[in-house]
Design a protein around this motif. Sequence first.
Motif, PDB file in Angstrom:
ATOM      1  N   MET A  36      -4.188 -17.587  33.177  1.00 47.68           N
ATOM      2  CA  MET A  36      -2.674 -16.729  33.035  1.00 47.68           C
ATOM      3  C   MET A  36      -2.110 -16.857  34.653  1.00 47.68           C
ATOM      4  SD  MET A  36      -2.915 -15.567  30.097  1.00 47.68           S
ATOM      5  CE  MET A  36      -1.497 -14.218  30.211  1.00 47.68           C
ATOM      6  N   ASP A  37      -2.758 -17.114  35.481  1.00 45.71           N
ATOM      7  CA  ASP A  37      -2.187 -17.230  36.695  1.00 45.71           C
ATOM      8  C   ASP A  37      -1.464 -18.656  37.300  1.00 45.71           C
ATOM      9  OD1 ASP A  37      -4.627 -18.358  37.084  1.00 45.71           O
ATOM     10  OD2 ASP A  37      -5.094 -17.674  39.135  1.00 45.71           O
ATOM     11  N   ILE A  43       5.405 -16.574  32.457  1.00 49.21           N
ATOM     12  CA  ILE A  43       4.807 -16.571  30.971  1.00 49.21           C
ATOM     13  C   ILE A  43       5.942 -15.823  30.198  1.00 49.21           C
ATOM     14  CG2 ILE A  43       3.260 -15.807  29.610  1.00 49.21           C
ATOM     15  CD1 ILE A  43       1.216 -16.190  31.570  1.00 49.21           C
ATOM     16  N   VAL A  44       6.750 -15.944  29.323  1.00 47.21           N
ATOM     17  CA  VAL A  44       7.535 -15.512  28.330  1.00 47.21           C
ATOM     18  C   VAL A  44       7.074 -14.914  27.175  1.00 47.21           C
ATOM     19  CG1 VAL A  44       9.906 -15.418  27.411  1.00 47.21           C
ATOM     20  CG2 VAL A  44       9.690 -16.705  29.505  1.00 47.21           C
ATOM     21  N   ALA A  45       6.326 -13.790  27.093  1.00 51.37           N
ATOM     22  CA  ALA A  45       5.639 -13.686  25.836  1.00 51.37           C
ATOM     23  C   ALA A  45       6.163 -12.585  25.028  1.00 51.37           C
ATOM     24  CB  ALA A  45       4.208 -13.078  26.686  1.00 51.37           C
ATOM     25  N   VAL A  54       0.734  -8.600  26.528  1.00 50.56           N
ATOM     26  CA  VAL A  54       0.276  -9.515  27.630  1.00 50.56           C
ATOM     27  C   VAL A  54       0.902  -8.942  28.987  1.00 50.56           C
ATOM     28  CG1 VAL A  54       0.216 -11.737  28.794  1.00 50.56           C
ATOM     29  CG2 VAL A  54       0.561 -11.687  26.381  1.00 50.56           C
ATOM     30  N   GLU A  55      -0.002  -8.821  30.086  1.00 52.73           N
ATOM     31  CA  GLU A  55       0.358  -8.306  31.487  1.00 52.73           C
ATOM     32  C   GLU A  55       0.285  -9.182  32.505  1.00 52.73           C
ATOM     33  OE1 GLU A  55      -1.466  -4.195  31.394  1.00 52.73           O
ATOM     34  OE2 GLU A  55      -0.216  -3.369  29.813  1.00 52.73           O
ATOM     35  N   SER A  80       7.796  -9.673  29.165  1.00 55.94           N
ATOM     36  CA  SER A  80       7.700  -9.317  27.771  1.00 55.94           C
ATOM     37  C   SER A  80       9.059  -9.358  27.172  1.00 55.94           C
ATOM     38  CB  SER A  80       7.227  -7.922  27.642  1.00 55.94           C
ATOM     39  OG  SER A  80       5.718  -8.285  28.183  1.00 55.94           O
ATOM     40  N   ILE A  81       9.376  -9.847  26.029  1.00 51.51           N
ATOM     41  CA  ILE A  81      10.522  -9.677  25.191  1.00 51.51           C
ATOM     42  C   ILE A  81      10.206  -9.412  23.852  1.00 51.51           C
ATOM     43  CG2 ILE A  81      11.633 -11.410  26.616  1.00 51.51           C
ATOM     44  CD1 ILE A  81      11.476 -13.594  24.465  1.00 51.51           C
TER      45      ILE A  81
END
Length: 327
Positions: A113-114, A119-121, A127-128, A134-135
């Motif tokens: 994740m890093d 990240i467009v989640a 997802v954090e 977050s969209i």
Amino acid sequence: MTAPLSIWVVSDGRAGMENQALGLAEAVQRLTPATITVKRIRWRTAFDKLPSALKVGWMLDPSSDPVEPGPGETWPNLWIATGRATLPLSVRANARSGGRTFVAQTQDPRWRMDAYDLIVAPAHDRVEGPNVLSITGSPHRVTRVRLVEGAAAFEAALSPLHRPRVAALIGGRSMAFDLPEDHAADLADRIAAAVTAAGGSLMLTFSRRTPEAAKQVMTARLASLPGLIWDGTGPNPYFAFLHFADHVLVTEDSANMAAEAASTGAPVHILPMTPLKPAGKFARLHDDLRERDATRPFEGTLTSWTYEPLNETDRAARAVLERLGRS
């Protein structure tokens, strides 16, 4: 003057995957000068199921587009990728480019994740992280301009249709939902009754996941209505359907179709599917869309309402440019 951004859009080529990355790239391009290059990749069959950590470049199928610069070329400023197949390439792109390339990954990578700059989640995936935006839904290509462009080829067929014009976007079997023949028949009857009662017309399209039996029964029961049922041959009328629609009916299995429909401003009615397991993230998405009053459950009538169209892809594009220092 700042030079135009160079953007690579990377996916396995499936429309649902590619359109997420391409939609985000096009949104960036609307905000700043940029060139977009689409890269389609796939792994050799023997290596496709390997964990991402074990995949290396020589395992790519020869039909894949090159994902490193050739002679005289440079790495892009911005790499936007979608889907599991792209993960091993995305995590290495920044390092192999010598830090030149900003890597944006859509969806939840669920690995390293890093390793991505952004990240467009989907918010419903929960997802954090400091590099997560977050969209609601996923990035997509639906804009007013693109809908007008897509409608041009179908103007003669669709503009004369009686209003209200109803677009029905039918999904199919997934891990969470199914569309068996009897359920499809019931949906078709309810749709037919609503369109007939309103004196309107129907524009119907199926997804690649729609079971053949469901397609056949829905087509048979809805063919007598005025309108157009796309059989999958010839140009795809999807954008045209959304452009001409006064109402949109969307099966609850597709986060992409629901978010795209909610970006039009037309009332979006959610059609129920047969659940295979607890709705989970889909329930969270539909709760979000209902809170925005973009969608409502389909209750057999074509009630109209207004709402602020969803514009999450542009929001994500602005976030990309802000992190690139181009805002």
